[in-house]
Design a protein around this motif. Structure first.
Motif, PDB file in Angstrom:
ATOM      1  N   LYS A 143       0.812  -1.224   0.000  1.00 23.41           N
ATOM      2  CA  LYS A 143       0.000   0.000   0.000  1.00 23.41           C
ATOM      3  C   LYS A 143       0.843   1.272   0.000  1.00 23.41           C
ATOM      4  O   LYS A 143       0.325   2.351  -0.268  1.00 23.41           O
ATOM      5  N   ILE A 144       2.120   1.161   0.329  1.00 24.04           N
ATOM      6  CA  ILE A 144       2.937   2.356   0.519  1.00 24.04           C
ATOM      7  C   ILE A 144       3.710   2.664  -0.758  1.00 24.04           C
ATOM      8  O   ILE A 144       4.653   1.955  -1.123  1.00 24.04           O
ATOM      9  N   GLY A 145       3.292   3.737  -1.429  1.00 18.38           N
ATOM     10  CA  GLY A 145       3.942   4.118  -2.677  1.00 18.38           C
ATOM     11  C   GLY A 145       4.599   5.476  -2.632  1.00 18.38           C
ATOM     12  O   GLY A 145       5.109   5.950  -3.646  1.00 18.38           O
ATOM     13  N   SER A 146       4.582   6.105  -1.468  1.00 21.81           N
ATOM     14  CA  SER A 146       5.179   7.434  -1.321  1.00 21.81           C
ATOM     15  C   SER A 146       5.443   7.702   0.157  1.00 21.81           C
ATOM     16  O   SER A 146       4.960   6.964   1.033  1.00 21.81           O
ATOM     17  N   VAL A 147       6.179   8.760   0.445  1.00 20.54           N
ATOM     18  CA  VAL A 147       6.404   9.145   1.839  1.00 20.54           C
ATOM     19  C   VAL A 147       5.082   9.564   2.480  1.00 20.54           C
ATOM     20  O   VAL A 147       4.833   9.274   3.657  1.00 20.54           O
ATOM     21  N   GLN A 225      10.605  -1.110  -4.712  1.00 16.98           N
ATOM     22  CA  GLN A 225      10.216   0.206  -5.236  1.00 16.98           C
ATOM     23  C   GLN A 225      10.814   1.338  -4.410  1.00 16.98           C
ATOM     24  O   GLN A 225      10.517   1.472  -3.222  1.00 16.98           O
ATOM     25  N   PRO A 226      11.674   2.180  -5.003  1.00 19.46           N
ATOM     26  CA  PRO A 226      12.178   3.350  -4.270  1.00 19.46           C
ATOM     27  C   PRO A 226      11.112   4.441  -4.224  1.00 19.46           C
ATOM     28  O   PRO A 226      10.567   4.831  -5.260  1.00 19.46           O
ATOM     29  N   ILE A 227      10.806   4.918  -3.027  1.00 15.06           N
ATOM     30  CA  ILE A 227       9.781   5.961  -2.886  1.00 15.06           C
ATOM     31  C   ILE A 227      10.385   7.317  -2.545  1.00 15.06           C
ATOM     32  O   ILE A 227       9.726   8.343  -2.712  1.00 15.06           O
ATOM     33  N   ALA A 228      11.633   7.331  -2.095  1.00 12.61           N
ATOM     34  CA  ALA A 228      12.277   8.607  -1.779  1.00 12.61           C
ATOM     35  C   ALA A 228      13.776   8.397  -1.620  1.00 12.61           C
ATOM     36  O   ALA A 228      14.234   7.302  -1.273  1.00 12.61           O
ATOM     37  N   ALA A 229      14.537   9.463  -1.899  1.00  8.08           N
ATOM     38  CA  ALA A 229      15.979   9.464  -1.703  1.00  8.08           C
ATOM     39  C   ALA A 229      16.316  10.361  -0.519  1.00  8.08           C
ATOM     40  O   ALA A 229      15.616  11.348  -0.257  1.00  8.08           O
ATOM     41  N   THR A 230      17.379  10.029   0.195  1.00  5.59           N
ATOM     42  CA  THR A 230      17.691  10.734   1.438  1.00  5.59           C
ATOM     43  C   THR A 230      18.521  11.990   1.251  1.00  5.59           C
ATOM     44  O   THR A 230      18.690  12.759   2.195  1.00  5.59           O
TER      45      THR A 230
END
Length: 329
Positions: A143-147, A225-230
């Motif tokens: 369910k988690i596709g973004s921050v 799936q990458p959803i964000a970069a640090t």
């Protein structure tokens, strides 16, 4: 007859004496060879063969050898939070022939381990070599596709964040994310990156913190799936992935780096020479492309800039370690 010959002899002696003086001035018989001469330079890497720092520094060593004719040997001395590698450098003369490869993990180690040296006082910075960020990764079937999804899910239940071993950059990045976001989450450390990825695919964890270099295959294949970069900006290797800052947490920033340091007391002219050479090879288009393929950016700095980066990160990670309740080992 004798008087006519004598002046010629005196003139000849003066001429020979002058030539001898000129020869001595032009070519001192005992002059020390210029650095580095024929001696090899050693890069001591505190990680095993095949890792990001190891590959990056081998590429740099190859280019420096090609462009400047220097013989550079890369030695791997992994273990003990970088103590083995650092000790090897500190036990060598500070003459520029034995250099240390530091990473952002070096800044972490100062608070995490009881080190027999101080990375800020016992070493002299030369230059950064590479920058890279980490990724927040999820299961594409979840369910988690973004921050935003992650933060919303964290309001409904306790989340599980997966990383490699406690005290690693990945682990502390998750700690910093949890505290910055005020997230209801626990952090589960695994022994290896492969273990983290397996847990993510199985659904045992909600989010993983890892680098693109470590999971390039599964990321490119769409397994994770990458959803964000640090980092503080989007990377050129994954430009479609937003940063955590863009995604609603402007105070969050984790940027990894590799750099070259010398023992304290190394002659300043040697450090400046190495700094100039690094800056030159890190601008080569083919090397920059190789770095980008690894998920890292080739970037040099001045020695002063590198020293400031290390000092900043020592303080930053000391605060994270304290807040996480991790005791020095």
């Amino acid at each position: 007859m004798r008087s006519s010959i004598a002046p010629s002899r005196r003139a000849m002696c003066r001429l020979l004496g002058g030539l001898l003086v000129m020869a001595c001035v032009a070519s001192p018989p005992h002059a020390a060879p210029s650095y580095p001469g024929d001696r090899p330079i050693r890069f001591i890497v505190p990680f095993g063969v095949g890792g990001l720092a190891d590959i990056s520094l081998r590429l740099v060593a190859q280019k420096m050898s090609e462009h400047f004719g220097e013989k550079i040997i890369v030695e791997n001395r992994p273990g003990a939070g970088g103590i083995v590698a650092a000790s090897a450098v500190l036990n060598a003369p500070p003459d520029g022939y034995t250099l240390a490869v530091f990473a952002n993990g070096t800044a972490i180690s100062k608070s995490l381990f009881k080190l027999p040296f101080d990375p800020e006082k016992d070493f002299a910075p030369i230059s950064t070599v590479a920058y890279f960020d980490l990724l927040l990764l999820t299961n594409p079937k979840g369910k988690i596709g973004s921050v935003a999804d992650l933060l919303a899910e964290g309001k409904r239940r306790q989340l599980i964040l997966g990383t490699i071993n406690p005290g690693s950059t990945q682990n502390l990045s998750a700690e910093l994310f949890r505290s910055t976001a005020g997230l209801n989450a626990i952090i589960v450390p695994f022994r290896t990156t492969a273990d983290v990825m397996s847990a993510l695919v199985r659904g045992d964890i909600d989010v993983a913190f890892e680098s693109y270099a470590a999971l390039k295959g599964p990321i490119d294949a769409g397994t994770v799936q990458p959803i964000a970069a640090t980092g503080d900006k989007r990377s050129s290797w994954l430009p479609q992935v937003p940063t955590v800052k863009e995604s609603g947490l402007p105070d969050y920033d984790v940027t990894g780096w590799n750099a070259l340091f010398a023992p304290a007391g190394t002659p300043p002219e040697v450090i400046q020479l190495l700094n100039r050479q690094l800056a030159e090879v890190l601008q080569l288009p083919d090397l920059r492309q190789r770095f980008e393929n690894l998920g890292t950016e080739a970037r040099s700095s001045t020695p002063e800039e590198m020293g400031a980066i290390l000092h900043r990160d020592v303080g930053k990670w000391a605060a994270v370690i304290k807040q996480a309740g991790i005791q020095p080992q």
